[in-house]
Design a protein around this motif. Structure first.
Motif, PDB file in Angstrom:
ATOM      1  N   ALA A  13     -11.721  -1.345   3.152  1.00  0.00           N
ATOM      2  CA  ALA A  13     -10.405  -1.860   2.746  1.00  0.00           C
ATOM      3  C   ALA A  13     -10.562  -3.127   1.906  1.00  0.00           C
ATOM      4  N   SER A  14     -11.503  -3.965   2.279  1.00  0.00           N
ATOM      5  CA  SER A  14     -11.746  -5.199   1.530  1.00  0.00           C
ATOM      6  C   SER A  14     -12.261  -4.896   0.119  1.00  0.00           C
ATOM      7  N   VAL A  15     -13.184  -3.956   0.005  1.00  0.00           N
ATOM      8  CA  VAL A  15     -13.727  -3.577  -1.308  1.00  0.00           C
ATOM      9  C   VAL A  15     -12.629  -2.961  -2.174  1.00  0.00           C
ATOM     10  N   ILE A  16     -11.790  -2.115  -1.579  1.00  0.00           N
ATOM     11  CA  ILE A  16     -10.688  -1.504  -2.328  1.00  0.00           C
ATOM     12  C   ILE A  16      -9.732  -2.585  -2.816  1.00  0.00           C
ATOM     13  N   ALA A  17      -9.433  -3.568  -1.973  1.00  0.00           N
ATOM     14  CA  ALA A  17      -8.546  -4.675  -2.376  1.00  0.00           C
ATOM     15  C   ALA A  17      -9.152  -5.440  -3.552  1.00  0.00           C
ATOM     16  N   GLU A  18     -10.461  -5.679  -3.522  1.00  0.00           N
ATOM     17  CA  GLU A  18     -11.134  -6.369  -4.626  1.00  0.00           C
ATOM     18  C   GLU A  18     -11.075  -5.541  -5.909  1.00  0.00           C
ATOM     19  N   LEU A  19     -11.296  -4.233  -5.792  1.00  0.00           N
ATOM     20  CA  LEU A  19     -11.218  -3.356  -6.971  1.00  0.00           C
ATOM     21  C   LEU A  19      -9.813  -3.362  -7.559  1.00  0.00           C
ATOM     22  N   ARG A  20      -8.802  -3.261  -6.684  1.00  0.00           N
ATOM     23  CA  ARG A  20      -7.421  -3.265  -7.166  1.00  0.00           C
ATOM     24  C   ARG A  20      -7.092  -4.580  -7.861  1.00  0.00           C
ATOM     25  N   GLU A  21      -7.563  -5.674  -7.304  1.00  0.00           N
ATOM     26  CA  GLU A  21      -7.308  -6.978  -7.926  1.00  0.00           C
ATOM     27  C   GLU A  21      -7.972  -7.048  -9.305  1.00  0.00           C
ATOM     28  N   ALA A  22      -9.215  -6.578  -9.399  1.00  0.00           N
ATOM     29  CA  ALA A  22      -9.931  -6.590 -10.680  1.00  0.00           C
ATOM     30  C   ALA A  22      -9.238  -5.703 -11.714  1.00  0.00           C
ATOM     31  N   LEU A  23      -8.587  -4.619 -11.227  1.00  0.00           N
ATOM     32  CA  LEU A  23      -7.885  -3.702 -12.126  1.00  0.00           C
ATOM     33  C   LEU A  23      -6.440  -4.120 -12.380  1.00  0.00           C
ATOM     34  N   GLY A  24      -5.997  -5.171 -11.690  1.00  0.00           N
ATOM     35  CA  GLY A  24      -4.613  -5.619 -11.851  1.00  0.00           C
ATOM     36  C   GLY A  24      -3.605  -4.710 -11.170  1.00  0.00           C
ATOM     37  N   GLU A  25      -4.027  -4.020 -10.114  1.00  0.00           N
ATOM     38  CA  GLU A  25      -3.141  -3.124  -9.374  1.00  0.00           C
ATOM     39  C   GLU A  25      -2.691  -3.775  -8.075  1.00  0.00           C
ATOM     40  N   ARG A  26      -1.549  -3.310  -7.576  1.00  0.00           N
ATOM     41  CA  ARG A  26      -1.018  -3.844  -6.335  1.00  0.00           C
ATOM     42  C   ARG A  26      -1.185  -2.887  -5.153  1.00  0.00           C
ATOM     43  N   GLY A  27      -1.594  -1.645  -5.392  1.00  0.00           N
ATOM     44  CA  GLY A  27      -1.772  -0.684  -4.314  1.00  0.00           C
ATOM     45  C   GLY A  27      -0.553   0.185  -4.082  1.00  0.00           C
ATOM     46  N   ARG A  28       0.576  -0.170  -4.676  1.00  0.00           N
ATOM     47  CA  ARG A  28       1.790   0.648  -4.587  1.00  0.00           C
ATOM     48  C   ARG A  28       2.068   1.174  -5.989  1.00  0.00           C
ATOM     49  N   GLY A  29       2.595   2.372  -6.064  1.00  0.00           N
ATOM     50  CA  GLY A  29       2.905   2.947  -7.369  1.00  0.00           C
ATOM     51  C   GLY A  29       1.662   3.533  -8.006  1.00  0.00           C
ATOM     52  N   PRO A  30       1.812   4.019  -9.234  1.00  0.00           N
ATOM     53  CA  PRO A  30       0.678   4.670  -9.893  1.00  0.00           C
ATOM     54  C   PRO A  30      -0.409   3.672 -10.249  1.00  0.00           C
ATOM     55  N   GLY A  31      -1.628   4.126 -10.210  1.00  0.00           N
ATOM     56  CA  GLY A  31      -2.765   3.295 -10.568  1.00  0.00           C
ATOM     57  C   GLY A  31      -4.026   4.136 -10.507  1.00  0.00           C
ATOM     58  N   LEU A  32      -5.164   3.509 -10.711  1.00  0.00           N
ATOM     59  CA  LEU A  32      -6.425   4.241 -10.674  1.00  0.00           C
ATOM     60  C   LEU A  32      -6.878   4.551  -9.256  1.00  0.00           C
ATOM     61  N   ILE A  33      -6.486   3.710  -8.294  1.00  0.00           N
ATOM     62  CA  ILE A  33      -6.871   3.923  -6.904  1.00  0.00           C
ATOM     63  C   ILE A  33      -5.604   4.186  -6.108  1.00  0.00           C
ATOM     64  N   ARG A  34      -5.626   5.278  -5.324  1.00  0.00           N
ATOM     65  CA  ARG A  34      -4.448   5.586  -4.526  1.00  0.00           C
ATOM     66  C   ARG A  34      -4.871   5.785  -3.081  1.00  0.00           C
ATOM     67  N   THR A  35      -4.029   5.315  -2.166  1.00  0.00           N
ATOM     68  CA  THR A  35      -4.283   5.468  -0.740  1.00  0.00           C
ATOM     69  C   THR A  35      -3.806   6.839  -0.303  1.00  0.00           C
ATOM     70  N   VAL A  36      -4.666   7.565   0.388  1.00  0.00           N
ATOM     71  CA  VAL A  36      -4.315   8.865   0.963  1.00  0.00           C
ATOM     72  C   VAL A  36      -4.281   8.630   2.472  1.00  0.00           C
ATOM     73  N   HIS A  37      -3.085   8.371   2.993  1.00  0.00           N
ATOM     74  CA  HIS A  37      -2.931   7.975   4.392  1.00  0.00           C
ATOM     75  C   HIS A  37      -3.560   8.974   5.342  1.00  0.00           C
ATOM     76  N   GLY A  38      -4.303   8.469   6.315  1.00  0.00           N
ATOM     77  CA  GLY A  38      -4.966   9.298   7.304  1.00  0.00           C
ATOM     78  C   GLY A  38      -6.253   9.934   6.802  1.00  0.00           C
ATOM     79  N   PHE A  39      -6.615   9.647   5.526  1.00  0.00           N
ATOM     80  CA  PHE A  39      -7.796  10.291   4.958  1.00  0.00           C
ATOM     81  C   PHE A  39      -8.713   9.290   4.263  1.00  0.00           C
ATOM     82  N   GLY A  40      -8.152   8.402   3.450  1.00  0.00           N
ATOM     83  CA  GLY A  40      -8.963   7.422   2.728  1.00  0.00           C
ATOM     84  C   GLY A  40      -8.342   7.049   1.403  1.00  0.00           C
ATOM     85  N   TYR A  41      -9.152   7.075   0.356  1.00  0.00           N
ATOM     86  CA  TYR A  41      -8.708   6.672  -0.970  1.00  0.00           C
ATOM     87  C   TYR A  41      -9.087   7.746  -1.985  1.00  0.00           C
TER      88      TYR A  41
END
Length: 159
Positions: A13-41
């Motif tokens: 989760a920490s690495v994903i947060a760092e990647l999202r920050e580097a990509l300028g993403e917030r984790g909600r809405g469309p982006g390069l990294i998406r959360t798949v609840h109960g499964f991963g990313y």
């Protein structure tokens, strides 16, 4: 990704947060990294070998048991058989239980003479039924949610 390496959920989760920050993403809405609840990313970058995208920017998938399974244009067999596109391991599901056909921006579900029936929106499927975003599908003991969205994020059924 890292064979023979243990990675805790907190570290991931920490690495994903760092990647999202580097990509300028917030984790909600469309982006390069998406959360798949109960499964991963999941990463939204497609491989050059990926099958062609759905027409008119349509994305289609089913959600069940905390997993999202993407469906491409064409026929998808749901059932207990090893050859099923969507395998549902339960004696309440027939070997060839139902099929979903995606064509031209629409999707239909057809029961394949299953033992326990197929249900969409709480009604038994006796002939092919057009699916709409958010439809609840019951096949044997499984409940699946059908999702269909257009490229602009709309959840309207196309066609």
């Amino acid at each position: 990704m890292w064979p023979s390496t243990f990675v805790s959920e907190a570290t991931l989760a920490s690495v994903i947060a760092e990647l999202r920050e580097a990509l300028g993403e917030r984790g909600r809405g469309p982006g390069l990294i998406r959360t798949v609840h109960g499964f991963g990313y999941a990463c939204a970058v497609e491989s050059p070998d990926a099958p062609p995208a759905e027409p008119a920017g349509t994305a289609v998938w089913v959600v069940f048991n905390g997993r999202e399974l993407r469906l491409q244009e064409g026929e998808h067999l749901f059932g207990r058989s090893a050859g099923a596109d969507v395998r549902l391991s339960s004696p309440s599901v027939s070997q060839r239980h139902a099929k979903v056909v995606i064509a031209g921006g629409t999707a239909t579900l057809e029961d394949l003479d299953s033992k326990n029936g197929s249900f969409v929106r709480g009604r038994m499927v006796r002939e092919p039924v057009r699916l709409e975003d958010g439809d609840l599908i019951r096949l044997g003991g499984f409940e699946l949610v059908f999702r269909m969205v257009t490229g602009n994020g709309s959840t309207e059924t196309l066609g």
